[in-house]
Design an enzyme around this catalytic site. Sequence first.
Site, PDB file in Angstrom:
ATOM      1  N   LYS A  14      25.953  54.608  39.125  1.00  0.00           N
ATOM      2  CA  LYS A  14      25.210  54.385  40.378  1.00  0.00           C
ATOM      3  C   LYS A  14      25.926  54.444  41.585  1.00  0.00           C
ATOM      4  CE  LYS A  14      24.936  50.113  38.998  1.00  0.00           C
ATOM      5  NZ  LYS A  14      25.370  49.858  37.668  1.00  0.00           N
ATOM      6  N   ARG A  89      21.115  41.583  40.547  1.00  0.00           N
ATOM      7  CA  ARG A  89      21.726  41.703  39.206  1.00  0.00           C
ATOM      8  C   ARG A  89      21.011  40.307  38.418  1.00  0.00           C
ATOM      9  NH1 ARG A  89      26.557  44.878  40.358  1.00  0.00           N
ATOM     10  NH2 ARG A  89      27.671  45.388  38.364  1.00  0.00           N
ATOM     11  N   ARG A 128      36.766  56.006  34.349  1.00  0.00           N
ATOM     12  CA  ARG A 128      36.971  55.553  35.727  1.00  0.00           C
ATOM     13  C   ARG A 128      38.128  54.829  35.953  1.00  0.00           C
ATOM     14  NH1 ARG A 128      31.653  52.288  37.786  1.00  0.00           N
ATOM     15  NH2 ARG A 128      32.774  50.487  36.605  1.00  0.00           N
ATOM     16  N   ARG A 134      40.520  50.291  38.984  1.00  0.00           N
ATOM     17  CA  ARG A 134      39.635  48.925  39.380  1.00  0.00           C
ATOM     18  C   ARG A 134      40.397  48.022  38.225  1.00  0.00           C
ATOM     19  NH1 ARG A 134      33.393  49.644  39.888  1.00  0.00           N
ATOM     20  NH2 ARG A 134      33.394  47.659  39.042  1.00  0.00           N
ATOM     21  N   ARG A 146      31.161  42.632  30.571  1.00  0.00           N
ATOM     22  CA  ARG A 146      30.252  42.900  31.756  1.00  0.00           C
ATOM     23  C   ARG A 146      28.936  43.526  31.082  1.00  0.00           C
ATOM     24  NH1 ARG A 146      34.273  46.676  34.382  1.00  0.00           N
ATOM     25  NH2 ARG A 146      32.759  47.475  35.600  1.00  0.00           N
TER      26      ARG A 146
HETATM   27  P1  AMP Z   1      30.127  46.796  40.534  1.00  0.00           P
HETATM   28  O1  AMP Z   1      30.777  47.488  41.613  1.00  0.00           O
HETATM   29  O2  AMP Z   1      28.638  47.035  40.793  1.00  0.00           O
HETATM   30  O3  AMP Z   1      30.327  47.415  38.969  1.00  0.00           O
HETATM   31  O4  AMP Z   1      30.334  45.449  40.641  1.00  0.00           O
HETATM   32  C1  AMP Z   1      31.779  45.112  40.464  1.00  0.00           C
HETATM   33  C2  AMP Z   1      31.627  43.325  39.997  1.00  0.00           C
HETATM   34  O5  AMP Z   1      31.290  42.752  41.269  1.00  0.00           O
HETATM   35  C3  AMP Z   1      30.570  42.956  38.849  1.00  0.00           C
HETATM   36  O6  AMP Z   1      31.001  43.007  37.728  1.00  0.00           O
HETATM   37  C4  AMP Z   1      30.351  41.338  39.453  1.00  0.00           C
HETATM   38  O7  AMP Z   1      31.548  40.811  38.970  1.00  0.00           O
HETATM   39  C5  AMP Z   1      30.569  41.475  40.944  1.00  0.00           C
HETATM   40  N1  AMP Z   1      29.040  41.768  41.405  1.00  0.00           N
HETATM   41  C6  AMP Z   1      28.636  42.979  41.988  1.00  0.00           C
HETATM   42  N2  AMP Z   1      27.481  42.906  42.688  1.00  0.00           N
HETATM   43  C7  AMP Z   1      27.044  41.671  42.125  1.00  0.00           C
HETATM   44  C8  AMP Z   1      25.774  41.003  42.222  1.00  0.00           C
HETATM   45  N3  AMP Z   1      24.517  41.669  42.572  1.00  0.00           N
HETATM   46  N4  AMP Z   1      25.563  39.840  41.627  1.00  0.00           N
HETATM   47  C9  AMP Z   1      26.832  39.291  40.952  1.00  0.00           C
HETATM   48  N5  AMP Z   1      28.037  39.755  40.928  1.00  0.00           N
HETATM   49  C10 AMP Z   1      27.925  40.907  41.520  1.00  0.00           C
END
Ligand code: AMP
Length: 187
Positions: A14, A89, A128, A134, A146
């Site tokens: 994404k 989400r 990644r 990360r 996740r």
């Molecule tokens: P991402 O970079 O989108 O993979 O997000 C990394 C982490 O941030 C996720 O695994 C969640 O713990 C948190 N996170 C990101 N976006 C959301 C969301 N919309 N709702 C809840 N937690 C989020």
Amino acid sequence: MKYYILFGPPGAGKGTQATAMAEKFNLCHISTGELLRAEINAGTELGVQAAALINNGKLVPDEVVEGMIASRFASVKGVDGFLLDGFPRTLKQAEALDELLDEDGEVVTAVISIMIPDEMIVERIQGRALKEGRADDASLATIQHRIDTYHAQTEPLIAYYKARGKYREVNGVGSIEEVREAIFNLF
Ligand code: AMP
């Protein structure tokens, strides 16, 4: 204004595809994950609370990310729309987004879903981890959590947006260029 949602499991690509889309369509790219990581790096109170959840593969509370999105919508000017990456989400977030947009007489324009099979999620995230470092990419247990969270809480959004005629899907298996092409072909 256009309101696009970039959807898909963790590791689907994404973030990678968002940059090209945002440029092509003059959209403001909002990644809730990136915003949360910025809070963590800045050592804010929110960041400290978020890190405990994120590093265990859990979602942060809906209200936290809903607030982040609302404040960006209100402050960002000079774009033709927004590209949401990693939000919504949960069903509650999707409903909150609809309500927020409705206040301005707006609606979600389309959901662009990048799909990859579960086996590939682990492989992509581990790749990644080597490049981006990360914390939430580092352990297999966190990645698995996740994936489980995605299936339990995020996947139901597919039916939510299909029912509203907003859902478009591309195959995320392939090169970055192939997936980008498939996304652009939707328009
Ligand atoms: P991402 O970079 O989108 O993979 O997000 C990394 C982490 O941030 C996720 O695994 C969640 O713990 C948190 N996170 C990101 N976006 C959301 C969301 N919309 N709702 C809840 N937690 C989020």
